[in-house]
Write a protein that holds these residues in place. Structure first.
Motif, short mmCIF file in Angstrom:
data_model
loop_
_atom_site.label_atom_id
_atom_site.label_comp_id
_atom_site.label_asym_id
_atom_site.label_seq_id
_atom_site.Cartn_x
_atom_site.Cartn_y
_atom_site.Cartn_z
N ASP A 316 0.83 -1.21 0.00
CA ASP A 316 0.00 0.00 0.00
C ASP A 316 0.86 1.26 0.00
O ASP A 316 0.54 2.25 -0.67
CB ASP A 316 -0.91 0.00 1.23
CG ASP A 316 -2.02 -1.03 1.14
OD1 ASP A 316 -2.31 -1.47 0.00
OD2 ASP A 316 -2.59 -1.39 2.19
N HIS A 319 2.10 1.88 -3.41
CA HIS A 319 1.01 2.42 -4.24
C HIS A 319 0.86 3.91 -4.00
O HIS A 319 0.74 4.71 -4.95
CB HIS A 319 -0.29 1.68 -3.91
CG HIS A 319 -1.42 2.03 -4.82
ND1 HIS A 319 -2.71 1.58 -4.62
CD2 HIS A 319 -1.48 2.84 -5.92
CE1 HIS A 319 -3.50 2.05 -5.57
NE2 HIS A 319 -2.76 2.82 -6.36
N ASP A 325 -0.28 0.56 -8.57
CA ASP A 325 -0.74 -0.50 -7.69
C ASP A 325 -0.10 -1.83 -8.12
O ASP A 325 -0.37 -2.32 -9.22
CB ASP A 325 -2.26 -0.60 -7.76
CG ASP A 325 -2.82 -1.68 -6.83
OD1 ASP A 325 -2.01 -2.29 -6.09
OD2 ASP A 325 -4.03 -1.90 -6.87
N ASP A 328 -2.48 -4.38 -9.55
CA ASP A 328 -3.19 -4.10 -10.80
C ASP A 328 -2.37 -4.63 -11.98
O ASP A 328 -1.18 -4.31 -12.11
CB ASP A 328 -3.40 -2.60 -10.95
CG ASP A 328 -4.16 -2.26 -12.21
OD1 ASP A 328 -3.53 -2.19 -13.30
OD2 ASP A 328 -5.39 -2.08 -12.13
#
Length: 352
Positions: A316, A319, A325, A328
């Motif tokens: 996180d 990101h 991300d 992703d």
């Protein structure tokens, strides 16, 4: 070998023995030097030492009946001196021939692996060492915990194993810069697989890289450089495989062909990680473990000695800092390529 073949290397020998026996003296310095020269000549002509020793003993027996009793008693001592001098010259010539052969072989290997000789002349010399450069060849390079040369016991042991297994298959085993090198025809991958297995085991956990097969004398250089690059790449990328195939690593040279573009990608995608507490390294290690495990969070956490929760927190954080991300699929490709580039460019340890 006939009597006539050996007689030319016994010239003056009977007279030397008779003269020494007549006064029970030792052979003179000039007589010994002459015998050594005869020994060298015989060795250069390819006459075996055992053959010549038998010829010397036969000649000594032939003159014994014509000697007086006292002189005959000295014959054995004089013959021993003569044969010893002759053998010294023979062995000296043999050692010189071996050194010259080793020097010629080393010069050929250097020229072959550096590609710095006339290719036509190089192909002619290659036949002498068992290679047919009109064919494609592949090169395997083994690196171990110590430096190896052509006289190293491990080199000789590997050479004997290859000969015992494959016989005369136009294989060349040599060394270069402390590494073991095996050159084999490109259609005989079993030779290089066997060499890789034997070298890995014998070097106590060393590493072996195998270049692709390429045609001609220049192909040997190309395959050798591929193998060296694979070893270097494995160090930079932290690859664990004990045997590396250059054909499996082709994506990495492609990625670094435009070094500036790769550097721009690394800095653009991963540069913001330097803002994190502790710098970019911990978060970069997190991405490496995450991608190396196929994006399996539990396995990546285990490798990093973290809890899954701690790993998720790091992902996180990445990101938030980068805007990409890791979970992703679209962002993942960019980040993973950037991570590979960071390994190749040794970032962030080295400024790019």
């Amino acid at each position: 070998m006939t009597v006539l073949d050996t007689e030319s290397y016994l010239e003056g020998y009977a007279e030397v023995l008779a003269g020494a026996c007549a006064t029970s003296r030792r052979l003179t310095r000039d007589e010994l030097a002459s015998l050594r020269t005869q020994g060298e000549r015989a060795a250069e002509a390819g006459v075996g030492l055992r053959t010549m020793v038998r010829a010397h003993l036969a000649a000594a027996r032939a003159i014994r009946p014509g000697l007086k009793a006292a002189a005959a008693d000295h014959l054995l001592a004089a013959t021993e001196q003569a044969v010893d001098a002759f053998a010294e010259g023979h062995e000296r010539a043999q050692r010189l021939a071996v050194r010259q052969e080793e020097a010629a072989r080393r010069e050929f290997v250097d020229d072959l692996l550096y590609g710095r000789s006339d290719l036509g002349r190089l192909a002619e010399r290659a036949v002498r060492f068992g290679l047919l450069l009109s064919h494609a060849h592949a090169v395997a390079v083994a690196r171990g915990p110590e430096s190896y040369d052509d006289g190293h016991p491990l080199t000789r042991r590997l050479g004997a194993a290859l000969v015992a297994r494959f016989g005369d298959r136009h294989i060349l085993l040599t060394t270069k810069d402390g590494r073991l090198i095996c050159i084999a025809p490109g259609d005989q991958s079993d030779v290089l697989r066997y060499f890789a297995k034997q070298a890995y085991g014998a070097t106590d956990g060393g590493r072996v890289a195998v270049g692709r097969a390429h045609p001609g004398a220049g192909g040997v250089v190309h395959s050798y450089e591929e193998a060296l690059n694979a070893l270097d790449l494995a160090d930079r990328m932290g690859l664990d495989d004990p045997v590396l195939q250059a054909s499996d690593l082709l994506v990495y040279p492609v990625l670094t062909r435009d070094r500036q573009a790769m550097a721009d990608l690394v800095l653009s995608a991963l540069g913001p990680l330097r803002q994190a507490r502790g710098g970019a390294r911990p978060l970069l290690d997190t991405l490496e473990a995450y991608f190396d495990t196929g994006c399996v969070a539990a396995e990546a956490a285990r490798r990093l000695n973290l809890s899954v929760r701690a790993l998720t927190y790091r992902l996180d954080r990445i990101h938030r800092l980068t805007g990409a991300d890791p979970g992703d699929p679209v962002h993942r490709y960019t980040l993973q390529t950037a991570v590979i580039g960071a390994r190749l460019l040794d970032w962030p340890q080295q400024e790019i």
